[in-house]
Motif scaffolding. Sequence first.
Motif, PDB file in Angstrom:
ATOM      1  N   GLY A  80      -3.753  -2.902   3.089  1.00 50.28           N
ATOM      2  CA  GLY A  80      -4.252  -3.211   1.754  1.00 50.28           C
ATOM      3  C   GLY A  80      -5.164  -2.128   1.203  1.00 50.28           C
ATOM      4  O   GLY A  80      -5.152  -1.849  -0.004  1.00 50.28           O
ATOM      5  N   ASP A  81      -5.971  -1.489   2.058  1.00 50.78           N
ATOM      6  CA  ASP A  81      -6.837  -0.393   1.626  1.00 50.78           C
ATOM      7  C   ASP A  81      -6.001   0.756   1.066  1.00 50.78           C
ATOM      8  O   ASP A  81      -6.352   1.364   0.057  1.00 50.78           O
ATOM      9  N   ILE A  82      -4.909   1.037   1.747  1.00 47.54           N
ATOM     10  CA  ILE A  82      -4.025   2.133   1.345  1.00 47.54           C
ATOM     11  C   ILE A  82      -3.345   1.794   0.026  1.00 47.54           C
ATOM     12  O   ILE A  82      -3.311   2.608  -0.902  1.00 47.54           O
ATOM     13  N   VAL A  83      -2.798   0.592  -0.068  1.00 46.66           N
ATOM     14  CA  VAL A  83      -2.113   0.165  -1.287  1.00 46.66           C
ATOM     15  C   VAL A  83      -3.046   0.261  -2.490  1.00 46.66           C
ATOM     16  O   VAL A  83      -2.693   0.822  -3.532  1.00 46.66           O
ATOM     17  N   ARG A  84      -4.253  -0.266  -2.351  1.00 42.41           N
ATOM     18  CA  ARG A  84      -5.201  -0.245  -3.475  1.00 42.41           C
ATOM     19  C   ARG A  84      -5.674   1.171  -3.804  1.00 42.41           C
ATOM     20  O   ARG A  84      -5.913   1.499  -4.964  1.00 42.41           O
ATOM     21  N   ALA A  85      -5.784   2.045  -2.793  1.00 41.03           N
ATOM     22  CA  ALA A  85      -6.190   3.429  -3.043  1.00 41.03           C
ATOM     23  C   ALA A  85      -5.134   4.178  -3.849  1.00 41.03           C
ATOM     24  O   ALA A  85      -5.456   5.005  -4.700  1.00 41.03           O
ATOM     25  N   VAL A  86      -3.882   3.876  -3.578  1.00 37.32           N
ATOM     26  CA  VAL A  86      -2.776   4.599  -4.210  1.00 37.32           C
ATOM     27  C   VAL A  86      -2.375   3.975  -5.550  1.00 37.32           C
ATOM     28  O   VAL A  86      -2.061   4.690  -6.499  1.00 37.32           O
ATOM     29  N   GLU A  87      -2.405   2.654  -5.642  1.00 34.21           N
ATOM     30  CA  GLU A  87      -1.914   1.963  -6.843  1.00 34.21           C
ATOM     31  C   GLU A  87      -2.982   1.244  -7.645  1.00 34.21           C
ATOM     32  O   GLU A  87      -2.726   0.810  -8.755  1.00 34.21           O
ATOM     33  N   GLY A  88      -4.151   1.044  -7.067  1.00 31.36           N
ATOM     34  CA  GLY A  88      -5.163   0.247  -7.745  1.00 31.36           C
ATOM     35  C   GLY A  88      -5.028  -1.212  -7.335  1.00 31.36           C
ATOM     36  O   GLY A  88      -4.282  -1.535  -6.405  1.00 31.36           O
ATOM     37  N   PRO A  89      -5.737  -2.098  -8.024  1.00 27.39           N
ATOM     38  CA  PRO A  89      -5.708  -3.515  -7.650  1.00 27.39           C
ATOM     39  C   PRO A  89      -4.295  -4.096  -7.733  1.00 27.39           C
ATOM     40  O   PRO A  89      -3.499  -3.684  -8.571  1.00 27.39           O
ATOM     41  N   ILE A  90      -4.033  -5.043  -6.856  1.00 25.25           N
ATOM     42  CA  ILE A  90      -2.733  -5.701  -6.846  1.00 25.25           C
ATOM     43  C   ILE A  90      -2.747  -6.810  -7.892  1.00 25.25           C
ATOM     44  O   ILE A  90      -3.497  -7.772  -7.762  1.00 25.25           O
ATOM     45  N   THR A  91      -1.948  -6.625  -8.914  1.00 27.31           N
ATOM     46  CA  THR A  91      -1.849  -7.609  -9.983  1.00 27.31           C
ATOM     47  C   THR A  91      -0.378  -7.796 -10.325  1.00 27.31           C
ATOM     48  O   THR A  91       0.210  -6.981 -11.021  1.00 27.31           O
ATOM     49  N   PRO A  92       0.231  -8.880  -9.824  1.00 28.12           N
ATOM     50  CA  PRO A  92       1.659  -9.077 -10.059  1.00 28.12           C
ATOM     51  C   PRO A  92       2.024  -9.298 -11.532  1.00 28.12           C
ATOM     52  O   PRO A  92       3.165  -9.093 -11.918  1.00 28.12           O
ATOM     53  N   VAL A  93       1.047  -9.703 -12.352  1.00 27.59           N
ATOM     54  CA  VAL A  93       1.272  -9.835 -13.801  1.00 27.59           C
ATOM     55  C   VAL A  93       0.054  -9.251 -14.523  1.00 27.59           C
ATOM     56  O   VAL A  93      -1.055  -9.266 -14.004  1.00 27.59           O
ATOM     57  N   ASP A  94       0.271  -8.764 -15.729  1.00 24.21           N
ATOM     58  CA  ASP A  94      -0.785  -8.086 -16.479  1.00 24.21           C
ATOM     59  C   ASP A  94      -2.001  -8.954 -16.748  1.00 24.21           C
ATOM     60  O   ASP A  94      -3.122  -8.460 -16.796  1.00 24.21           O
ATOM     61  N   CYS A  95      -1.804 -10.251 -16.920  1.00 26.85           N
ATOM     62  CA  CYS A  95      -2.944 -11.096 -17.291  1.00 26.85           C
ATOM     63  C   CYS A  95      -3.988 -11.207 -16.184  1.00 26.85           C
ATOM     64  O   CYS A  95      -5.113 -11.620 -16.441  1.00 26.85           O
TER      65      CYS A  95
END
Length: 140
Positions: free
Chosen positions: A77-92
């Motif tokens: 999860g640290d890697i994912v957030r570092a590369v893509e930012g917060p995990i938000t499956p929908v814009d809202c």
Amino acid sequence: MKLSARVEYGVRAMAVLAFHYQNGPLPLREIARQEEISFQFLEQIFSDLRRAGLLESVRGVRGGYLLARPPAEIKVGDIVRAVEGPITPVDCLADSPSSECRHRKEGCLTRQVWERLRDRINEVLDEVSLADLTDLNRLK
């Protein structure tokens, strides 16, 4: 929902560094070669990982990259957030001023399912460390 190539390659490259954790710095070209990832693309990804404090670079002839912390302390999860930012499956769920449905937050009938999805994804990604990945690979 599909994760980006940046995420996939970032996790794969970090797993290589975890596998070689005790061996000192590993050149980026070697990681790119092993994982068959474009060197230039990996450079961009490593820039994000370094900024997030997950990697350290060592200059010189025997230089390369090292994990900034032991593999057990770095979660996928640290890697994912570092590369893509917060995990938000929908814009809202982004909590940004540009989110189109921000004003509907309280009365939204579907928001709960998206929040649960986000939370479960984060939960799974934060359960798995780089040490877990390398331990699984050593068993094969």
